[in-house]
Enzyme design. Sequence first.
Site, PDB file in Angstrom:
ATOM      1  N   GLU A  50       0.827  -1.217   0.000  1.00  0.00           N
ATOM      2  CA  GLU A  50       0.000   0.000   0.000  1.00  0.00           C
ATOM      3  C   GLU A  50       0.855   1.258   0.000  1.00  0.00           C
ATOM      4  O   GLU A  50       0.447   2.294  -0.533  1.00  0.00           O
ATOM      5  CB  GLU A  50      -0.957   0.009   1.196  1.00  0.00           C
ATOM      6  N   PHE A 112     -12.274  -7.508  13.522  1.00  0.00           N
ATOM      7  CA  PHE A 112     -11.154  -7.996  12.713  1.00  0.00           C
ATOM      8  C   PHE A 112     -10.698  -6.913  11.725  1.00  0.00           C
ATOM      9  O   PHE A 112     -11.499  -6.339  11.004  1.00  0.00           O
ATOM     10  CB  PHE A 112     -11.580  -9.255  11.946  1.00  0.00           C
ATOM     11  N   GLN A 113      -9.421  -6.632  11.710  1.00  0.00           N
ATOM     12  CA  GLN A 113      -8.787  -5.637  10.839  1.00  0.00           C
ATOM     13  C   GLN A 113      -9.399  -4.247  10.996  1.00  0.00           C
ATOM     14  O   GLN A 113      -9.570  -3.511  10.024  1.00  0.00           O
ATOM     15  CB  GLN A 113      -8.841  -6.081   9.370  1.00  0.00           C
ATOM     16  N   LYS A 162     -17.864  -1.368   5.363  1.00  0.00           N
ATOM     17  CA  LYS A 162     -18.301  -2.385   4.402  1.00  0.00           C
ATOM     18  C   LYS A 162     -19.822  -2.386   4.227  1.00  0.00           C
ATOM     19  O   LYS A 162     -20.323  -2.552   3.105  1.00  0.00           O
ATOM     20  CB  LYS A 162     -17.832  -3.755   4.892  1.00  0.00           C
ATOM     21  N   MET A 477      23.787   9.556   2.746  1.00  0.00           N
ATOM     22  CA  MET A 477      23.581  10.870   3.352  1.00  0.00           C
ATOM     23  C   MET A 477      23.899  10.830   4.848  1.00  0.00           C
ATOM     24  O   MET A 477      24.508  11.753   5.392  1.00  0.00           O
ATOM     25  CB  MET A 477      22.142  11.335   3.100  1.00  0.00           C
TER      26      MET A 477
HETATM   27  C1  LIG Z   1      17.888  15.318   2.168  1.00  0.00           C
HETATM   28  C2  LIG Z   1      17.141  16.592   1.906  1.00  0.00           C
HETATM   29  C3  LIG Z   1      17.840  17.762   1.682  1.00  0.00           C
HETATM   30  C4  LIG Z   1      17.156  18.934   1.356  1.00  0.00           C
HETATM   31  N1  LIG Z   1      17.883  20.054   1.028  1.00  0.00           N
HETATM   32  C5  LIG Z   1      17.234  21.114   0.489  1.00  0.00           C
HETATM   33  C6  LIG Z   1      17.966  22.213  -0.066  1.00  0.00           C
HETATM   34  O1  LIG Z   1      19.186  22.258  -0.068  1.00  0.00           O
HETATM   35  N2  LIG Z   1      17.264  23.215  -0.634  1.00  0.00           N
HETATM   36  C7  LIG Z   1      15.894  23.211  -0.685  1.00  0.00           C
HETATM   37  O2  LIG Z   1      15.307  24.120  -1.273  1.00  0.00           O
HETATM   38  N3  LIG Z   1      15.191  22.215  -0.126  1.00  0.00           N
HETATM   39  C8  LIG Z   1      15.824  21.165   0.435  1.00  0.00           C
HETATM   40  N4  LIG Z   1      15.093  20.109   0.931  1.00  0.00           N
HETATM   41  C9  LIG Z   1      13.611  20.181   0.894  1.00  0.00           C
HETATM   42  C10 LIG Z   1      13.056  20.864   2.119  1.00  0.00           C
HETATM   43  O3  LIG Z   1      12.988  19.939   3.170  1.00  0.00           O
HETATM   44  C11 LIG Z   1      11.633  21.406   1.820  1.00  0.00           C
HETATM   45  O4  LIG Z   1      10.806  20.355   1.363  1.00  0.00           O
HETATM   46  C12 LIG Z   1      11.631  22.461   0.738  1.00  0.00           C
HETATM   47  O5  LIG Z   1      12.685  23.387   0.914  1.00  0.00           O
HETATM   48  C13 LIG Z   1      10.314  23.230   0.770  1.00  0.00           C
HETATM   49  O6  LIG Z   1      10.129  23.837  -0.461  1.00  0.00           O
HETATM   50  P1  LIG Z   1       9.177  25.062  -0.677  1.00  0.00           P
HETATM   51  O7  LIG Z   1       9.507  26.182   0.257  1.00  0.00           O
HETATM   52  O8  LIG Z   1       9.227  25.338  -2.116  1.00  0.00           O
HETATM   53  O9  LIG Z   1       7.765  24.598  -0.167  1.00  0.00           O
HETATM   54  P2  LIG Z   1       6.714  23.476  -0.548  1.00  0.00           P
HETATM   55  O10 LIG Z   1       6.792  22.401   0.463  1.00  0.00           O
HETATM   56  O11 LIG Z   1       6.717  23.107  -1.971  1.00  0.00           O
HETATM   57  O12 LIG Z   1       5.407  24.285  -0.180  1.00  0.00           O
HETATM   58  C14 LIG Z   1       4.731  25.032  -1.110  1.00  0.00           C
HETATM   59  C15 LIG Z   1       4.136  26.285  -0.490  1.00  0.00           C
HETATM   60  O13 LIG Z   1       3.330  26.863  -1.512  1.00  0.00           O
HETATM   61  C16 LIG Z   1       1.997  27.003  -1.054  1.00  0.00           C
HETATM   62  N5  LIG Z   1       1.123  26.722  -2.175  1.00  0.00           N
HETATM   63  C17 LIG Z   1       0.696  25.537  -2.633  1.00  0.00           C
HETATM   64  N6  LIG Z   1      -0.076  25.701  -3.705  1.00  0.00           N
HETATM   65  C18 LIG Z   1      -0.142  27.024  -3.929  1.00  0.00           C
HETATM   66  C19 LIG Z   1      -0.787  27.816  -4.912  1.00  0.00           C
HETATM   67  N7  LIG Z   1      -1.545  27.273  -5.875  1.00  0.00           N
HETATM   68  N8  LIG Z   1      -0.622  29.161  -4.860  1.00  0.00           N
HETATM   69  C20 LIG Z   1       0.135  29.734  -3.859  1.00  0.00           C
HETATM   70  N9  LIG Z   1       0.757  29.028  -2.912  1.00  0.00           N
HETATM   71  C21 LIG Z   1       0.631  27.687  -2.960  1.00  0.00           C
HETATM   72  C22 LIG Z   1       1.811  26.061   0.103  1.00  0.00           C
HETATM   73  O14 LIG Z   1       0.850  26.552   0.994  1.00  0.00           O
HETATM   74  C23 LIG Z   1       3.236  26.020   0.700  1.00  0.00           C
HETATM   75  O15 LIG Z   1       3.407  27.023   1.658  1.00  0.00           O
HETATM   76  C24 LIG Z   1      15.741  18.936   1.312  1.00  0.00           C
HETATM   77  C25 LIG Z   1      15.039  17.773   1.563  1.00  0.00           C
HETATM   78  C26 LIG Z   1      15.726  16.594   1.845  1.00  0.00           C
HETATM   79  C27 LIG Z   1      14.933  15.335   2.069  1.00  0.00           C
HETATM   80  C1  LIG Z   2      12.021   6.051   5.603  1.00  0.00           C
HETATM   81  C2  LIG Z   2      13.268   6.775   5.992  1.00  0.00           C
HETATM   82  N1  LIG Z   2      14.118   6.218   6.882  1.00  0.00           N
HETATM   83  C3  LIG Z   2      15.268   6.861   7.215  1.00  0.00           C
HETATM   84  C4  LIG Z   2      15.571   8.078   6.665  1.00  0.00           C
HETATM   85  C5  LIG Z   2      16.860   8.812   7.043  1.00  0.00           C
HETATM   86  N2  LIG Z   2      17.736   8.909   5.870  1.00  0.00           N
HETATM   87  C6  LIG Z   2      17.809  10.005   5.093  1.00  0.00           C
HETATM   88  S1  LIG Z   2      18.811   9.839   3.784  1.00  0.00           S
HETATM   89  C7  LIG Z   2      19.218   8.265   4.250  1.00  0.00           C
HETATM   90  C8  LIG Z   2      20.188   7.455   3.429  1.00  0.00           C
HETATM   91  C9  LIG Z   2      19.662   7.088   2.099  1.00  0.00           C
HETATM   92  O1  LIG Z   2      20.484   6.101   1.570  1.00  0.00           O
HETATM   93  P1  LIG Z   2      20.464   5.711   0.046  1.00  0.00           P
HETATM   94  O2  LIG Z   2      19.090   5.454  -0.411  1.00  0.00           O
HETATM   95  O3  LIG Z   2      21.428   4.623  -0.186  1.00  0.00           O
HETATM   96  O4  LIG Z   2      20.913   7.048  -0.665  1.00  0.00           O
HETATM   97  P2  LIG Z   2      22.307   7.850  -0.651  1.00  0.00           P
HETATM   98  O5  LIG Z   2      22.222   8.858   0.438  1.00  0.00           O
HETATM   99  O6  LIG Z   2      23.396   6.843  -0.409  1.00  0.00           O
HETATM  100  O7  LIG Z   2      22.376   8.463  -1.998  1.00  0.00           O
HETATM  101  C10 LIG Z   2      18.556   7.903   5.432  1.00  0.00           C
HETATM  102  C11 LIG Z   2      18.720   6.605   6.127  1.00  0.00           C
HETATM  103  C12 LIG Z   2      14.631   8.619   5.753  1.00  0.00           C
HETATM  104  N3  LIG Z   2      14.809   9.815   5.180  1.00  0.00           N
HETATM  105  N4  LIG Z   2      13.516   7.940   5.406  1.00  0.00           N
END
Ligand SMILES: Cc1cc2nc3c(=O)[nH]c(=O)nc-3n(C[C@H](O)[C@H](O)[C@H](O)COP(=O)(O)OP(=O)(O)OC[C@H]3O[C@@H](n4cnc5c(N)ncnc54)[C@H](O)[C@@H]3O)c2cc1C
Ligand SMILES: Cc1ncc(C[n+]2csc(CCOP(=O)(O)OP(=O)(O)O)c2C)c(N)n1
Length: 580
Positions: A50, A112-113, A162, A477
Site C-alpha cells: 500500500e 477484525f482488521q 463495508k 547521506m
Molecule cells: C535530504 C534533503 C535535503 C534537502 N535540502 C534542500 C535544499 O538544499 N534546498 C531546498 O530548497 N530544499 C531542500 N530540501 C527540501 C526541504 O525539506 C523542503 O521540502 C523544501 O525546501 C520546501 O520547499 P518550498 O519552500 O518550495 O515549499 P513546498 O513544500 O513546496 O510548499 C509550497 C508552499 O506553496 C503554497 N502553495 C501551494 N499551492 C499554492 C498555490 N496554488 N498558490 C500559492 N501558494 C501555494 C503552500 O501553501 C506552501 O506554503 C531537502 C530535503 C531533503 C529530504
Molecule cells: C524512511 C526513511 N528512513 C530513514 C531516513 C533517514 N535517511 C535520510 S537519507 C538516508 C540514506 C539514504 O540512503 P540511500 O538510499 O542509499 O541514498 P544515498 O544517500 O546513499 O544516496 C537515510 C537513512 C529517511 N529519510 N527515510
Amino acid sequence: MTFKGADAVLKALEQEGVEVIFGIPGGASMPIYDPLVDRSPIRHVLCRHEQGAGHAAEGYAWATGKVGVCMATSGPGATNLVTPLADAKMDSVPIVALTGQVPTPVVGNDAFQEADITGITIPVTKHNFLVKRPEDIVETIREAFHIASTGRPGPVLVDLPKDVLNADVEYVWPEKINLPGYRPTTKGNNRQVSEAVKLILAAERPVLYVGGGVIKADAAPELLELASTGRLPVVTTLMARGAFPDSNELCLGMPGMHGNYTAVTAMQRADLLVALGARFDDRVTGKLSAFAPNAKIVHVDVDPAEIGKNRAVDVPIVGDCKDVIAKLAHELAKRQGEGGAPDRSAWIGQLDEWRRKYPLRYGQEPDRLKPQYCVERLRALADDDTICVSGVGQHQMHAAQYWRFEKPRHWINSGGLGTMGFAVPAAMGAKVGQPDKRVVAIDGDGCFQMTAQELATSNTEKIPFITAILNNGYLGMVRQWQELFFDERYSGVYLNPDVPDYVKLAEAYGAVGMRVDSPEEVDAAIEKAYAVEDRSVVIDFRVDPREGVFPMVPAGASNDEIILGPEFAPHETPGEAPIV
Ligand SMILES: Cc1cc2nc3c(=O)[nH]c(=O)nc-3n(C[C@H](O)[C@H](O)[C@H](O)COP(=O)(O)OP(=O)(O)OC[C@H]3O[C@@H](n4cnc5c(N)ncnc54)[C@H](O)[C@@H]3O)c2cc1C
Ligand SMILES: Cc1ncc(C[n+]2csc(CCOP(=O)(O)OP(=O)(O)O)c2C)c(N)n1
C-alpha cells in the site's frame, strides 16, 4: 438511479475524471473491487504494497496536476498508507485515499482488521471523512476531491465501512459544493500587489524565492513573465526545480543546505525576497535569525497559515500563485512603462561573478565513477520531456543539482518528509499519468530496497520506467553526516553494494538489469536503457562511496557558513560575501 454503495463510489470517481486507482484489496474493500471487473471504466493498478500505491498516486498527481487516487483495505492496508499521506501533506500533493472499514455496527469494537484510520490520519491529511450513511457517499467523494485539489493541495482520506458499500443508495450528483468552513482565498488583493511592486521597484538586490506553490499553481508562464519584465533573479527550491528554466540567464538554481553558492548567497545579500509559494523551510533558511538579514519580504501563499510562520513579512499576499504572479507582472510592467525600470546592473554583475567563481563542481577521477557524472549523462542523453524522479539522500541532492530542469512537473521528489522508498512507486505513477514520456528514477541503494517490489507491478501492468541506482553501498547521506560531524565514526550505515545483486533482482522482476562500474561504460548503458520501451530497466551504477554532497550548510548554521567542498582549494573559499 439506485446503485450499490460501492458502485456509487466508482461512479462518483468517474464523474471526478478519475482514470486510475492504485491499490490492494482486502475484506473490507472487496465490494469496490467487484464493479471494477466490468461495471467501471476506471483502471486499477494492483500494487505490491500500500505504501507503493500511495506514492504511485503521488507520482501521478505530480506529473499530471490531477488528483491521484489510492485504495486500501481496513486495518493494516489503511495504516500502510500513513507514510504516503504524510508525504503528500508535507509536499502539498493532491491525492484521495479510499479505505475500507469494518461495518458500522462494529466500529470501535476491535473488530477484525479494524484501525481507527480517520483518528490516525488527522495530523497527516488535509481532511478526512468516515462515511457512516450510504446516502453520503457521493457528496463525500465530491467534497474530498474538491478539498484535495483546491487552495493548498493535499491528501484527503475517505473511510468506507463495508455495510455502507453494500447498501443500496440513490445516486445523485451534487452540482454545487457547500463547505462554509472551507473557502480558500485565491485572488490576490490588488492593494497588496501594488505595495509589493513598490518594493520591487525600490529594491537594489531583489531575488524571487520560488517554491513548490508555483508548480502546484501551474504558474510557470506567469513567473517567466514577471522575472523577465523586472529582470529579477530567480532561485528555485528543491520543490520548485523546473518552475523556471535552468537555462534562463536569470536562473540562479537551488538555494538551501545543498544549494549552490550563488543562490544561497544571493538570498543572504538580497534587500528584497519575493517568496512565491515557498515556505521558508529550515533546509532553505539555515539558522533563521541569520537568514537574509537585510531583506524585506513579500510573501505570496494560498495558505494564510504559512505567511509569517517562520519570518516576519513586509507585504503579505494571500492567493493562488497563478493569479498573484500575473497581477505582479502586469503591475510591474505598467509602473516600469510609466517611470522606467531600475538599473540593477551592479547586482546582476555580482551574481554573474559568483556564478563564474563558485560553480557546482566535482572531481571526475578516471578510475572512479562519480554519482554527479551519472546524473549529468542521464540528463544529457535525455530530452527535455523526460521526467526525473528521485528517492531521498545524496542521490536526490545530486539529481537536484546536476539534472538540468527546463519545465515544471518534470521533477518529482519527496522534500518535506524526505521519504526513502519514494522513487520507484512515484516513477511508476508518473509513467501512468504521462505514458508518452520517459521516466527516470534516480535512486539510492538504501531507498531502492524499501519499495523495489513495485517493479513486479511495473512488469505485470506494463508500466515501464528506468531506475538508475547510484549504488554507493551505504546510507550515503547519513554516512556523510557521520563523516563531517561525528569524527568519521560510521555506525549503522554500511549496506554492502553487492547484496542484493541488483542485476539479478531486476531480472527476477522481469526488468532489464545492467551494471556499470566505470565512467567509460556510462553512456552505452544509458543509451541501451533508453532504447528499451516495453520493460522497466534497472541500472546499477557502482559509484564512489566517498563522494559527498557539496556545497553544504551544516544543520543549524548560518547560510554564510556554506562549505563549498573538497574541490575548492582553501584560497578559493569566498569568506563572507560583501554587499555590493
Ligand atoms: C535530504 C534533503 C535535503 C534537502 N535540502 C534542500 C535544499 O538544499 N534546498 C531546498 O530548497 N530544499 C531542500 N530540501 C527540501 C526541504 O525539506 C523542503 O521540502 C523544501 O525546501 C520546501 O520547499 P518550498 O519552500 O518550495 O515549499 P513546498 O513544500 O513546496 O510548499 C509550497 C508552499 O506553496 C503554497 N502553495 C501551494 N499551492 C499554492 C498555490 N496554488 N498558490 C500559492 N501558494 C501555494 C503552500 O501553501 C506552501 O506554503 C531537502 C530535503 C531533503 C529530504
Ligand atoms: C524512511 C526513511 N528512513 C530513514 C531516513 C533517514 N535517511 C535520510 S537519507 C538516508 C540514506 C539514504 O540512503 P540511500 O538510499 O542509499 O541514498 P544515498 O544517500 O546513499 O544516496 C537515510 C537513512 C529517511 N529519510 N527515510
